[in-house]
Design a protein around this motif. Sequence first.
Motif, short mmCIF file in Angstrom:
data_model
loop_
_atom_site.label_atom_id
_atom_site.label_comp_id
_atom_site.label_asym_id
_atom_site.label_seq_id
_atom_site.Cartn_x
_atom_site.Cartn_y
_atom_site.Cartn_z
N LEU A 112 0.03 2.89 -7.65
CA LEU A 112 -0.30 2.38 -8.97
C LEU A 112 0.91 1.64 -9.50
CD1 LEU A 112 -2.15 2.29 -11.53
CD2 LEU A 112 -1.14 4.51 -12.16
N THR A 113 0.74 0.33 -9.78
CA THR A 113 1.89 -0.43 -10.29
C THR A 113 2.05 -0.16 -11.78
OG1 THR A 113 0.61 -2.44 -10.79
CG2 THR A 113 1.56 -2.23 -8.56
N GLU A 114 3.28 -0.21 -12.24
CA GLU A 114 3.62 0.08 -13.63
C GLU A 114 4.51 -1.02 -14.19
OE1 GLU A 114 2.49 2.35 -15.55
OE2 GLU A 114 1.99 4.12 -14.39
N THR A 115 4.34 -1.34 -15.44
CA THR A 115 5.15 -2.28 -16.24
C THR A 115 5.29 -3.66 -15.61
OG1 THR A 115 7.38 -1.79 -15.39
CG2 THR A 115 6.53 -0.32 -17.09
N GLY A 116 5.73 -4.59 -16.41
CA GLY A 116 6.00 -5.93 -15.91
C GLY A 116 4.74 -6.66 -15.50
N GLU A 117 4.88 -7.50 -14.50
CA GLU A 117 3.81 -8.34 -14.01
C GLU A 117 3.10 -7.62 -12.86
OE1 GLU A 117 3.46 -12.82 -12.12
OE2 GLU A 117 5.35 -12.14 -12.98
N ALA A 118 1.87 -7.19 -13.14
CA ALA A 118 1.14 -6.34 -12.19
C ALA A 118 0.94 -7.01 -10.83
CB ALA A 118 -0.20 -5.94 -12.79
N ARG A 119 0.60 -8.29 -10.79
CA ARG A 119 0.34 -8.95 -9.50
C ARG A 119 1.62 -9.11 -8.69
NH1 ARG A 119 -4.35 -10.72 -7.90
NH2 ARG A 119 -3.43 -12.29 -6.55
N TYR A 120 2.73 -9.37 -9.33
CA TYR A 120 4.01 -9.44 -8.60
C TYR A 120 4.30 -8.09 -7.97
CZ TYR A 120 9.02 -9.07 -7.85
OH TYR A 120 10.25 -8.81 -7.29
N ARG A 121 4.21 -7.03 -8.76
CA ARG A 121 4.49 -5.68 -8.24
C ARG A 121 3.47 -5.31 -7.15
NH1 ARG A 121 8.73 -4.11 -11.10
NH2 ARG A 121 8.87 -4.48 -13.33
N GLY A 122 2.23 -5.73 -7.34
CA GLY A 122 1.21 -5.49 -6.32
C GLY A 122 1.51 -6.21 -5.02
N ALA A 123 2.04 -7.44 -5.12
CA ALA A 123 2.38 -8.20 -3.92
C ALA A 123 3.53 -7.56 -3.15
CB ALA A 123 2.74 -9.64 -4.29
N VAL A 124 4.54 -7.05 -3.87
CA VAL A 124 5.65 -6.36 -3.19
C VAL A 124 5.10 -5.12 -2.47
CG1 VAL A 124 7.82 -5.10 -3.52
CG2 VAL A 124 7.40 -7.22 -4.80
N THR A 125 4.24 -4.38 -3.17
CA THR A 125 3.63 -3.19 -2.57
C THR A 125 2.80 -3.56 -1.35
OG1 THR A 125 3.55 -2.11 -4.74
CG2 THR A 125 2.11 -1.23 -3.03
N ALA A 126 1.98 -4.57 -1.47
CA ALA A 126 1.09 -4.98 -0.38
C ALA A 126 1.87 -5.41 0.85
CB ALA A 126 0.18 -6.12 -0.84
N LYS A 127 2.92 -6.19 0.65
CA LYS A 127 3.69 -6.65 1.81
C LYS A 127 4.37 -5.46 2.50
CE LYS A 127 6.71 -10.16 3.58
NZ LYS A 127 7.48 -11.36 3.34
N LEU A 128 4.87 -4.51 1.72
CA LEU A 128 5.49 -3.32 2.32
C LEU A 128 4.45 -2.49 3.07
CD1 LEU A 128 7.95 -1.49 2.74
CD2 LEU A 128 7.36 -0.36 0.60
N LEU A 129 3.27 -2.30 2.49
CA LEU A 129 2.23 -1.54 3.17
C LEU A 129 1.78 -2.24 4.44
CD1 LEU A 129 0.11 -0.33 0.10
CD2 LEU A 129 1.62 1.06 1.55
N GLU A 130 1.70 -3.56 4.43
CA GLU A 130 1.35 -4.29 5.65
C GLU A 130 2.43 -4.10 6.71
OE1 GLU A 130 -0.58 -8.16 6.02
OE2 GLU A 130 -0.54 -8.21 3.81
N ALA A 131 3.69 -4.20 6.30
CA ALA A 131 4.80 -4.03 7.25
C ALA A 131 4.79 -2.63 7.86
CB ALA A 131 6.14 -4.30 6.57
N ALA A 132 4.32 -1.65 7.09
CA ALA A 132 4.27 -0.26 7.57
C ALA A 132 2.95 0.06 8.27
CB ALA A 132 4.47 0.69 6.38
N ALA A 133 2.08 -0.94 8.42
CA ALA A 133 0.76 -0.75 9.02
C ALA A 133 -0.04 0.32 8.27
CB ALA A 133 0.87 -0.42 10.51
N ARG A 134 0.03 0.26 6.94
CA ARG A 134 -0.68 1.24 6.10
C ARG A 134 -1.57 0.54 5.07
NH1 ARG A 134 0.61 6.51 5.49
NH2 ARG A 134 -1.44 6.43 4.51
N THR A 135 -2.34 -0.43 5.52
CA THR A 135 -3.23 -1.13 4.60
C THR A 135 -4.44 -0.27 4.22
OG1 THR A 135 -4.34 -2.24 6.44
CG2 THR A 135 -2.52 -3.42 5.37
N ASP A 136 -4.49 0.95 4.73
CA ASP A 136 -5.52 1.91 4.31
C ASP A 136 -5.22 2.44 2.91
OD1 ASP A 136 -3.25 3.20 5.74
OD2 ASP A 136 -4.25 5.05 5.12
N VAL A 137 -4.01 2.24 2.42
CA VAL A 137 -3.62 2.73 1.10
C VAL A 137 -4.01 1.69 0.05
CG1 VAL A 137 -1.68 3.42 -0.38
CG2 VAL A 137 -1.68 4.03 2.06
#
Length: 185
Positions: free
Chosen positions: A79-104
Motif C-alpha cells: 500500500l503506497t502512502e503520501t506523495g504521488e501515488a503513481r510514482y510510488r506505485g511504479a517504484v514498487t512495481a519495478k522492484l516486485l518485477e525485479a524480484a519475480a513477485r508480480t503476484d503481490v
Amino acid sequence: EWSPLFAPSAANPGPPFPPMRSVLVALLLLASMHTFAASSDAPRAIPVVFATDIGSDIDDTWALAQVLRSPALDLRMVLTETGEARYRGAVTAKLLEAAARTDVPIALGTDFGPMPDEHRHQGPWIRGYDLDRYPGTVHTDGIGAFIELVMASPRTVTVIAVGPAPSLGAALAREPALAARCRLV
C-alpha cells in the motif's frame, strides 16, 4: 587462525571426496529440514501488508526487499502512502518485477499530487517504466482494496507501516472494524 597444517597444497590436495562424517551431517540436516517443512506443526507465514512511502529515501526499498526475502512473512499487498501515488506505485512495481513477485498486488493510497524532483530519489531508476504495463494487479482504489483484503482474511493481517500512514487512517475512517482485524507494526 588458519593452520597451514590442514591447508590443501600441491603435495597434499586433500581427500578426493568430503569426509563421510560431513556427508552424514549434511544428510541429517537436510532430512530434518524436510521433516520440519512438511510437518503440520511448522509455523505458517504471517500475512503482511507493507504500507510505504517508497521512492524517496532508499530505506523503504531495502525494507520491502527484506520482507520479500523472509519466509516467515507472506506479503499480501503493498500500500503506497503520501506523495504521488503513481510514482510510488511504479517504484514498487519495478522492484516486485525485479524480484519475480508480480503476484503481490499494489494498492495506490492517498495521492497528494506530483512530487518535486528533489524528493524522487529513485526517479532515475524508474525512468521510462510504465505502471500500466505492470503484469500484476494495481488497485487504483488502494484503500478499498486494503479494506477488502483485511476484512476477507481468515487470519489477522499484520500491517508493517514504514512511514506516514494517511491511507491507513483513511481506511480506518471508512471501515472502523479494521482495527480489530489487523495488527499494526
